[in-house]
Write a protein that holds these residues in place. Structure first.
Motif, PDB file in Angstrom:
ATOM      1  N   UNK A 106     -51.652  27.072 -50.311  1.00 16.13           N
ATOM      2  CA  UNK A 106     -51.360  28.319 -51.032  1.00 16.13           C
ATOM      3  C   UNK A 106     -52.157  29.512 -50.521  1.00 16.13           C
ATOM      4  N   UNK A 107     -52.635  29.430 -49.285  1.00 13.79           N
ATOM      5  CA  UNK A 107     -53.292  30.592 -48.692  1.00 13.79           C
ATOM      6  C   UNK A 107     -52.259  31.609 -48.231  1.00 13.79           C
ATOM      7  N   UNK A 108     -51.117  31.101 -47.751  1.00 15.70           N
ATOM      8  CA  UNK A 108     -49.995  31.936 -47.346  1.00 15.70           C
ATOM      9  C   UNK A 108     -48.769  31.543 -48.154  1.00 15.70           C
ATOM     10  N   UNK A 109     -47.922  32.516 -48.485  1.00 13.82           N
ATOM     11  CA  UNK A 109     -46.647  32.206 -49.103  1.00 13.82           C
ATOM     12  C   UNK A 109     -45.677  31.641 -48.082  1.00 13.82           C
ATOM     13  N   UNK A 110     -44.695  30.875 -48.533  1.00 14.56           N
ATOM     14  CA  UNK A 110     -43.746  30.246 -47.618  1.00 14.56           C
ATOM     15  C   UNK A 110     -42.956  31.299 -46.843  1.00 14.56           C
ATOM     16  N   UNK A 111     -42.444  32.303 -47.518  1.00 17.25           N
ATOM     17  CA  UNK A 111     -41.656  33.332 -46.838  1.00 17.25           C
ATOM     18  C   UNK A 111     -42.501  34.080 -45.810  1.00 17.25           C
ATOM     19  N   UNK A 112     -43.731  34.444 -46.180  1.00 20.09           N
ATOM     20  CA  UNK A 112     -44.617  35.121 -45.226  1.00 20.09           C
ATOM     21  C   UNK A 112     -44.910  34.221 -44.033  1.00 20.09           C
ATOM     22  N   UNK A 113     -45.106  32.942 -44.290  1.00 22.03           N
ATOM     23  CA  UNK A 113     -45.404  32.007 -43.198  1.00 22.03           C
ATOM     24  C   UNK A 113     -44.230  31.920 -42.237  1.00 22.03           C
ATOM     25  N   UNK A 114     -43.022  31.846 -42.775  1.00 21.46           N
ATOM     26  CA  UNK A 114     -41.843  31.794 -41.916  1.00 21.46           C
ATOM     27  C   UNK A 114     -41.730  33.037 -41.044  1.00 21.46           C
ATOM     28  N   UNK A 115     -41.949  34.201 -41.650  1.00 21.97           N
ATOM     29  CA  UNK A 115     -41.847  35.444 -40.877  1.00 21.97           C
ATOM     30  C   UNK A 115     -42.963  35.547 -39.836  1.00 21.97           C
ATOM     31  N   UNK A 116     -44.164  35.121 -40.190  1.00 19.17           N
ATOM     32  CA  UNK A 116     -45.266  35.137 -39.228  1.00 19.17           C
ATOM     33  C   UNK A 116     -44.966  34.224 -38.036  1.00 19.17           C
ATOM     34  N   UNK A 117     -44.414  33.059 -38.314  1.00 17.70           N
ATOM     35  CA  UNK A 117     -44.121  32.121 -37.223  1.00 17.70           C
ATOM     36  C   UNK A 117     -42.966  32.617 -36.355  1.00 17.70           C
ATOM     37  N   UNK A 118     -42.023  33.334 -36.931  1.00 17.67           N
ATOM     38  CA  UNK A 118     -40.976  33.944 -36.111  1.00 17.67           C
ATOM     39  C   UNK A 118     -41.595  34.975 -35.172  1.00 17.67           C
ATOM     40  N   UNK A 119     -42.484  35.817 -35.705  1.00 19.34           N
ATOM     41  CA  UNK A 119     -43.169  36.807 -34.868  1.00 19.34           C
ATOM     42  C   UNK A 119     -44.009  36.106 -33.811  1.00 19.34           C
ATOM     43  N   UNK A 120     -44.728  35.063 -34.221  1.00 21.50           N
ATOM     44  CA  UNK A 120     -45.584  34.322 -33.294  1.00 21.50           C
ATOM     45  C   UNK A 120     -44.765  33.719 -32.163  1.00 21.50           C
ATOM     46  N   UNK A 121     -43.640  33.111 -32.501  1.00 18.61           N
ATOM     47  CA  UNK A 121     -42.799  32.519 -31.473  1.00 18.61           C
ATOM     48  C   UNK A 121     -42.281  33.554 -30.494  1.00 18.61           C
ATOM     49  N   UNK A 122     -41.818  34.686 -31.015  1.00 24.06           N
ATOM     50  CA  UNK A 122     -41.329  35.761 -30.144  1.00 24.06           C
ATOM     51  C   UNK A 122     -42.446  36.299 -29.259  1.00 24.06           C
ATOM     52  N   UNK A 123     -43.604  36.528 -29.865  1.00 22.78           N
ATOM     53  CA  UNK A 123     -44.717  37.128 -29.129  1.00 22.78           C
ATOM     54  C   UNK A 123     -45.228  36.201 -28.029  1.00 22.78           C
ATOM     55  N   UNK A 124     -45.309  34.910 -28.336  1.00 23.07           N
ATOM     56  CA  UNK A 124     -45.803  33.962 -27.333  1.00 23.07           C
ATOM     57  C   UNK A 124     -44.803  33.806 -26.195  1.00 23.07           C
ATOM     58  N   UNK A 125     -43.516  33.841 -26.515  1.00 19.70           N
ATOM     59  CA  UNK A 125     -42.499  33.722 -25.475  1.00 19.70           C
ATOM     60  C   UNK A 125     -42.481  34.941 -24.566  1.00 19.70           C
TER      61      UNK A 125
END
Length: 317
Positions: A106-125
């Motif tokens: 519960x440090x991050x919300x599920x929706x925020x986590x999903x959006x962060x990981x989408x950004x992370x995936x795009x940024x790393x690629x």
């Protein structure tokens, strides 16, 4: 029994992952719906129907793996009376799995986590042009030897130890030429195997700095709460709880070494004797057995695993 929950990283994905959970448990279905809504995409359809090429895109793989892990958490909370604050000593995740761990606590919300990981995936690629970076597994060498080989192979390029996964299992990352030089050096110095990995970018090395900068900006714009239990940070191999430390760790993780072996050793030293891997696959379960001799290690990824988890949790109380 002292429990740590662990969460898998990229490479564990498989078509159909999470579908049985959604079909059998409404709490799991709600997680997948929340992730789909957060991303504005039917990611669950990609997960369950494919094609595999789409699921394997980093921008899809990262939030998809998190979604399955969080669906498992919700099912265990609902069906096995799991209370993370009461029953768990630590949570930890491998690379993107650290985000799953934070969401579970519960440090991050599920929706925020999903959006962060989408950004992370795009940024790393996007951080490194296709074809300029590579990763390789050096098997049969300890971490210090593998890191020394990477440093020697770098010359004027980048080559660094990316993942310290387990005894004799180190992954290096960097420029293609440098990684190939490291493979040759490793083979000459007694590695059992030294092989290029089929990845789309050189993760967890300094070439990812543009992605780290982007994640710092993204993380500044989401709420990060103190987790229910400490989270073992990949780059520190130590537990953290403050929101500021969590943000800093997630940024550093993009370019830093995933210190998984050290994390498991440190958790065991803190008394953890049961590692439950929540989500797709059994990679971390196998590593826990190798790293912490005598520890119990169980994977929970589908409906059939819930009863076994409940029995283990009941026995620990």
């Amino acid at each position: 029994m002292t429990i740590a929950l662990t969460f898998p990283g990229q490479g564990s994905q498989a078509l159909g992952m999470g579908k049985a959970l959604a079909e059998n448990f409404s709490v799991a279905k709600r997680v997948f719906d929340e992730v789909d809504d957060a991303l504005g995409q039917h990611l669950s359809r990609v997960m369950w129907e494919g094609p595999l090429e789409d699921l394997s895109l980093t921008v899809n793989t990262q939030p998809a793996l998190m979604a399955v892990s969080l669906a498992v958490v919700r099912v265990l909370e609902s069906e096995a009376d799991l209370d993370i604050a009461r029953d768990v000593a630590f949570v930890a995740g491998h690379s993107l799995g650290e985000y799953s761990a934070l969401a579970s606590a519960r440090s991050l919300g599920v929706a925020d986590t999903a959006r962060l990981l989408r950004i992370r995936g795009e940024a790393m690629q996007q951080a490194v042009p296709v074809g300029e970076g590579a990763m390789a597994a050096l098997l049969g060498l300890d971490f210090d030897d593998a890191a020394a080989i990477a440093a020697e192979a770098a010359q004027k390029d980048v080559c660094a130890a990316a993942n310290d996964n387990g005894p004799g299992q180190v992954v290096i990352s960097g420029h293609v030429a440098a990684v190939n030089r490291a493979i040759e050096l490793a083979q000459a110095r007694g590695a059992k195997r030294a092989i290029l990995l089929p990845v789309s970018a050189p993760f967890h090395c300094p070439l990812m700095q543009p992605a780290a900068d982007r994640m710092r900006e993204a993380l500044a714009n989401v709420e990060v709460r103190e987790p229910l239990v400490p989270v073992f940070a990949n780059v520190l191999a130590a537990p953290i709880s403050s929101p500021a430390d969590i943000r800093d760790s997630l940024v550093a993780q993009v370019t830093g070494t995933v210190r998984w072996r050290e994390s498991v050793v440190a958790m065991a030293a803190e008394g953890v004797d049961a590692f439950f891997e929540l989500g797709t696959g059994k990679v971390l379960t196998g590593l826990a057995k190798r790293i912490s001799s005598g520890a119990r290690a169980i994977s929970v990824g589908g409906p059939d695993d819930v009863e076994g988890f409940l029995a283990a949790l009941t026995a620990s109380r």
